[in-house]
Design an enzyme around this catalytic site. Sequence first.
Site, PDB file in Angstrom:
ATOM      1  N   ASP A 190      45.228  32.808  45.846  1.00  0.00           N
ATOM      2  CA  ASP A 190      44.842  34.191  45.036  1.00  0.00           C
ATOM      3  C   ASP A 190      45.790  34.900  46.260  1.00  0.00           C
ATOM      4  OD1 ASP A 190      44.117  36.527  44.320  1.00  0.00           O
ATOM      5  OD2 ASP A 190      41.943  35.923  44.521  1.00  0.00           O
TER       6      ASP A 190
ATOM      7  N   TYR B  38      37.901  47.752  37.448  1.00  0.00           N
ATOM      8  CA  TYR B  38      37.645  46.349  36.956  1.00  0.00           C
ATOM      9  C   TYR B  38      37.338  45.208  37.963  1.00  0.00           C
ATOM     10  CZ  TYR B  38      42.221  44.566  38.877  1.00  0.00           C
ATOM     11  OH  TYR B  38      42.918  43.786  39.930  1.00  0.00           O
TER      12      TYR B  38
ATOM     13  N   CYS C 248      45.638  42.880  40.310  1.00  0.00           N
ATOM     14  CA  CYS C 248      45.587  41.395  40.428  1.00  0.00           C
ATOM     15  C   CYS C 248      46.475  40.668  39.691  1.00  0.00           C
ATOM     16  CB  CYS C 248      44.165  40.813  40.192  1.00  0.00           C
ATOM     17  SG  CYS C 248      43.368  41.112  38.660  1.00  0.00           S
TER      18      CYS C 248
ATOM     19  N   HIS D 152      39.266  38.753  37.090  1.00  0.00           N
ATOM     20  CA  HIS D 152      40.239  38.573  38.431  1.00  0.00           C
ATOM     21  C   HIS D 152      41.196  37.604  37.865  1.00  0.00           C
ATOM     22  CE1 HIS D 152      41.992  39.021  42.089  1.00  0.00           C
ATOM     23  NE2 HIS D 152      41.393  37.892  42.517  1.00  0.00           N
TER      24      HIS D 152
ATOM     25  N   TRP E 158      44.252  50.416  43.881  1.00  0.00           N
ATOM     26  CA  TRP E 158      43.109  50.451  42.964  1.00  0.00           C
ATOM     27  C   TRP E 158      42.610  52.010  43.045  1.00  0.00           C
ATOM     28  CZ3 TRP E 158      44.457  46.366  45.636  1.00  0.00           C
ATOM     29  CH2 TRP E 158      44.863  45.210  45.133  1.00  0.00           C
TER      30      TRP E 158
ATOM     31  N   GLU F 104      27.714  23.295  31.433  1.00  0.00           N
ATOM     32  CA  GLU F 104      26.178  23.214  30.719  1.00  0.00           C
ATOM     33  C   GLU F 104      25.305  23.441  31.977  1.00  0.00           C
ATOM     34  OE1 GLU F 104      25.643  23.156  27.730  1.00  0.00           O
ATOM     35  OE2 GLU F 104      27.840  22.735  26.905  1.00  0.00           O
TER      36      GLU F 104
END
Length: 774
Positions: A437, A600, A355, A414, A319, A526
Amino acid sequence: MPGDRSTVSGSVVGRFHGVAPTTVQITNQKEAESNSKKQGGCRRWFQKMCPCCCRRQSSSYDITDTVITDDGVKPTTLPEPPQPHTGDNELEELMLSVRSVDLLSSKTGQNRLEHHTNLYHGNELIIRRGQTFQMELDLSRPFNSNTDKLHLELKTGPVPMVSKGTHIIIKLVEELEDNSWEAKIVKQNGNRIKLSVNSHHKAVIGQYKLTVMVKCPKQEVAVTHDPSKDVVMLFNPWCEVDTVYMDDEEEKKEYVLNDIGRLYYGTETQIGARTWNYGQVLDREEIKCGWISANPSLSANPSLSINSPDDNGVLAGNWSGNYVGGVSPTAWSGSVDILMKYHKEGGQPVKYGQCWVFSGVTTTVLRCLGIPCRSVTNFQSAHDTDVSLTTDVYLDENMEPLDHLNSDSVWNFHVWNDCWMSRPDLPPGMGGWQALDSTPQETSQGTFRCGPASVTAIRTGQVYHKYDTPFVFAEVNSDKIYWQRNLDGTFTQIHSEKKAVGHFISTKAVGSDERADITHLYKHTEESEEERIAVETASRYGTRPDVYSTPMAKDVSVEVKMEGEGPRMGEDAQLTIVVTNLSSQPRRTTLHSQVAVMYYTGVLKGTVQKNKLPVELMPNEGESWVLPYQSYQNQLVDQAALMLTLSGRVSETQQVLATQTNFRLRTPDLNIEPEGDAVVGKEMAAKITFTNPLPHKLRGVVFRVEGLGLQKVREVVVGDVGSHSTVTLTEHFIPTQAGPRKLVAALDCKQLTQVHGVADIDVQKETSNYCWGH
């Protein structure tokens, strides 16, 4: 080596009345033929007497025979020179061996069609567990079920063991039963028999070596193994008792068989999409050789096996913005090139990934193994570093951010994975989609891995369920809490933003370029009692269990609005700040605004603008805000992302106003226009056009072009592209697969990222018919 000999698969054992033993060792066919000439009539006689036990390797047989006694492997024996013998035919009739094995593995055959593996390249047997498959054996004589014995053995892994399910013994039965390893003779025609073999629904996934063992009353056990007849076993989402069973046929087509899809990036209000070649079907042959055979136990912990920090997984993350020595993450447009590079370089991590690349490769590998999987993008994805299950923002006495304490972050987006499976290790109801992940963010039990975490547990706030559910919950549903430093150095909670994170996008359906909002699977969408219960339930298991004890009154709100698709790269960025007074009294405040260039991931690179904005709070007051291009042109990093932070205090009520907004500068697309007829085996072309949107030169531009069934990955060096200049590239290729295909191109340049394009091409077998889009 010359002169070396081995008694591996060529040794034989025979026992005959009145024949003295002679030891023989065979290394290969040429040496066997040489030995045969040296031994003359003796050897030729023995071959005539027992062709099933002393057969040379030849093109007519595709197996290797070894004979074993109850006392173990004995030295191979040969008879003395021939003597008059009258029992040749009788002896040949008594002996039983396997001449050849046919796994019926053709792509158009019954096995591959019934196991949904007919689209995979290659003609080996690829099957799914918990389902029967067929095979045929050619024997040296007709099989007698009353006196002859036959069974199969499958072995996988470095040390096959029956107790571990890696050494499987398959016996013949009269009738097949579900959920067990068994074989049945379903057809017999002379020397040929057809077997129907049933596999267990919990069979270990991987590549198995197949052995056929036969025995008759006058013979020892004959073992037959052919390395070319290995069997690849996959998970089976079509089998109701498999842990990955999925009942929806359309979802299985999308999440298991579909070899191309879309990955989403950007911000919640500026969603970008790029086509990704998963390639697990059309390129399954390459993927299998490079992955399954080398990593048969991958499915036990896929996230750990994809990233590289702990065990030299497939991808190295980067990164930093400096990708020297590797490929920029934004330049990849598919998984196959990455996995093949990993295989060819002996398991060294491929440089570099972020990612969406980690997720794309994970989707490929899990679908390849038969596990339903999809890449999902979470916009406004929080990164909680202290297990508070909140995103904490610390301010000093003057409402200025304390950067050294603000370790929590919110990524613009992500990308991770959902994989489908039952969870017998959790309470009922926790099966289905599981978050997984592969991007190395935080360690779990000492290694960089995350998941699988039940999406149902995440939605309901049951963060005490394994694995890594608290971390994923915070990514999805943490509130943003603002803390102000007191004079004594302690901190007081002064403001909170509820549901500040978590907005999910995935692909919609097979062959569709539409996106699907799946946020409701991860959280209550909601503002409701259920949503608050989930958040407050989860917080009780965090490091700040009392964070929601004191509700706060508000009568002023602040938000940021954006016109259309938002600002574009190379132009001034213009947003609107709307401050709304909900009370009947005047309100005054001073808004502190700060703009920072941001990776990001939510990590800030540096501040590019700071302002103070005095506001008289009248109803629905709006303020325009502009960030000139010159302020950010030399500061941008990958994804061209920025963060606007607003904070202030209402003079009359001391209410705190605070919000953070992420936005990106939109980049141009590559325009791809096919030219000529799209026909299998016929050359065609595609014109790729790009216009530099920046007021300065782009240096070292490289295009990467690929398309499953069209052409493999190819890099085209373009060089420098002048300010606002247009470059056109014509790519020639020959389609190899009929049907709808996608040609994907990506631009790799340090000064401009996330530039890509796709064209739809309908490839015909005989007649030309194509359509294209961008």
